[in-house]
Design a protein around this motif. Structure first.
Motif, PDB file in Angstrom:
ATOM      1  N   ASP A  38       0.890  -1.071   0.030  1.00 12.34           N
ATOM      2  CA  ASP A  38       0.028   0.105   0.083  1.00 12.34           C
ATOM      3  C   ASP A  38       1.134   1.293   0.084  1.00 12.34           C
ATOM      4  N   ALA A  97       1.104  -5.450   3.144  1.00 12.04           N
ATOM      5  CA  ALA A  97       0.409  -4.221   3.099  1.00 12.04           C
ATOM      6  C   ALA A  97      -0.732  -4.304   4.047  1.00 12.04           C
ATOM      7  N   GLY A  98      -0.320  -4.599   5.431  1.00 12.28           N
ATOM      8  CA  GLY A  98      -1.330  -4.704   6.491  1.00 12.28           C
ATOM      9  C   GLY A  98      -2.452  -5.435   6.214  1.00 12.28           C
ATOM     10  N   ARG A 105      -9.636 -14.556   0.600  1.00 11.11           N
ATOM     11  CA  ARG A 105      -8.388 -14.380   0.328  1.00 11.11           C
ATOM     12  C   ARG A 105      -7.762 -15.697   0.221  1.00 11.11           C
ATOM     13  N   GLY A 146     -11.269  -3.063  -2.688  1.00 10.19           N
ATOM     14  CA  GLY A 146     -10.440  -4.355  -2.591  1.00 10.19           C
ATOM     15  C   GLY A 146     -10.117  -4.608  -1.158  1.00 10.19           C
ATOM     16  N   ALA A 148     -10.455  -5.313   3.044  1.00 11.72           N
ATOM     17  CA  ALA A 148     -11.405  -6.186   4.048  1.00 11.72           C
ATOM     18  C   ALA A 148     -12.444  -5.185   4.536  1.00 11.72           C
ATOM     19  N   ASP A 188      -9.238  -0.105   9.078  1.00 17.40           N
ATOM     20  CA  ASP A 188      -8.443  -0.967  10.230  1.00 17.40           C
ATOM     21  C   ASP A 188      -8.207  -0.030  11.547  1.00 17.40           C
TER      22      ASP A 188
HETATM   23  N1  ASN Z   1      -6.200  -4.450   5.994  1.00 15.22           N
HETATM   24  C1  ASN Z   1      -6.615  -4.020   4.813  1.00 15.22           C
HETATM   25  C2  ASN Z   1      -6.965  -5.246   3.887  1.00 15.22           C
HETATM   26  O1  ASN Z   1      -6.626  -6.081   4.084  1.00 15.22           O
HETATM   27  C3  ASN Z   1      -5.266  -3.549   4.077  1.00 15.22           C
HETATM   28  C4  ASN Z   1      -4.907  -2.382   3.775  1.00 15.22           C
HETATM   29  O2  ASN Z   1      -5.933  -1.548   3.333  1.00 15.22           O
HETATM   30  N2  ASN Z   1      -3.873  -1.831   3.127  1.00 15.22           N
HETATM   31  O3  ASN Z   1      -7.964  -5.200   3.126  1.00 15.22           O
END
Ligand code: ASN
Length: 255
Positions: A38, A97-98, A105, A146, A148, A188
């Motif tokens: 990201d 990317a967290g 997924r 895209g 979460a 998040d």
């Molecule tokens: N936690 C977010 C996801 O997995 C990651 C993000 O927005 N960079 O969709």
């Protein structure tokens, strides 16, 4: 007959080998892994003007693990949805990317062991009064494509009667809420808290939804050795204190 079977087996093996190379990108001893991320997801990855570089927990964890395990990589901070696209198309080898490990997924990515835990939280403008999901009825919710958070928004939109407007990155999504274009988003928790701390006029509402782990990811079936190295390195940097040091550097308590 036997010969035909043998030839068929050899051909199939060849096809499979080629398919694997095509699906996973090239592989050789001097491999420099193409890893993407990201671009604005503090404290995990964000641009640092002074350092003239992307910094953050993910950037530091990957650097520490690569050093520990002796692999090379180049990082491309292209945004979350683009990173997912590049990994799935084979333009990139992996992403950090967290990224939330979730049921949608796991069929298309292989994930490392979890390296962090977080869930989404509803965020509204500081001075608006949406107290819960019910209050979002008839409004337009913001979502980052895209993610979460977008998935959460999508799975609840019928029940709570709102529509969704999509954005490519977190700061643009926040701004749309602050400016009153959208009612709320699901971000998040750690990232929303960091944005609020840095002065973004948002507030969190209610408690954390769907707490789940973050993982380093490759396209399903590709680069198993990289996942193994990530896991081994993660174990080592947790044991030697480096992991806790990285989190502390960004004001986050070790989990
Ligand atoms: N936690 C977010 C996801 O997995 C990651 C993000 O927005 N960079 O969709």
């Amino acid at each position: 007959m036997k010969k035909t079977v043998k030839i068929t087996a050899v051909v199939m093996l060849l096809v499979l080998t080629v398919a694997c190379f095509v699906g996973c990108g090239e592989k050789n001893d001097e491999k420099i892994y193409k890893i993407c991320s990201d671009n604005s997801f503090s404290p995990f990855e964000f641009w640092d003007n002074e350092k003239n570089a992307y910094v953050g927990i993910d950037m530091d964890i990957l650097a520490a693990i690569a050093e520990d395990q002796g692999f090379k990589y180049e990082m491309n901070n292209i945004g979350f949805d683009a990173a997912c696209g590049n990994v799935q198309s084979g333009q990139a080898d992996a992403m950090i990317a967290g990224m939330t490990i979730n049921a949608k997924r796991t069929p298309i990515y292989d994930f490392s062991e979890p390296y962090f835990n977080d869930g989404q939280i509803m965020c509204t403008s500081k001075d608006r009064v949406y107290a819960n999901l019910e209050d979002l009825r008839g409004t337009v919710v913001a979502a980052k494509t895209g993610t979460a958070g977008a998935e959460f928004a999508e799975s609840n939109k019928e029940q709570y009667g709102y529509t969704i407007q999509y954005y490519e990155d977190s700061p643009t999504m926040y701004q749309a809420i602050v400016n009153g274009i959208n009612s709320a988003c699901f971000e998040d928790y750690t990232v929303a808290a960091s944005a609020i701390k840095s002065g973004v006029a948002l507030k969190t509402v209610g408690s954390v939804l769907n707490p789940s782990p973050y993982g380093f990811a490759v396209k399903k079936g590709c680069f198993p050795e990289l996942i193994e190295k990530f896991n081994a390195g993660l174990k080592n940097i947790k044991a030697n204190g480096k992991y806790a040091e990285i989190l502390a550097k960004y004001g986050i308590e070790a989990q």
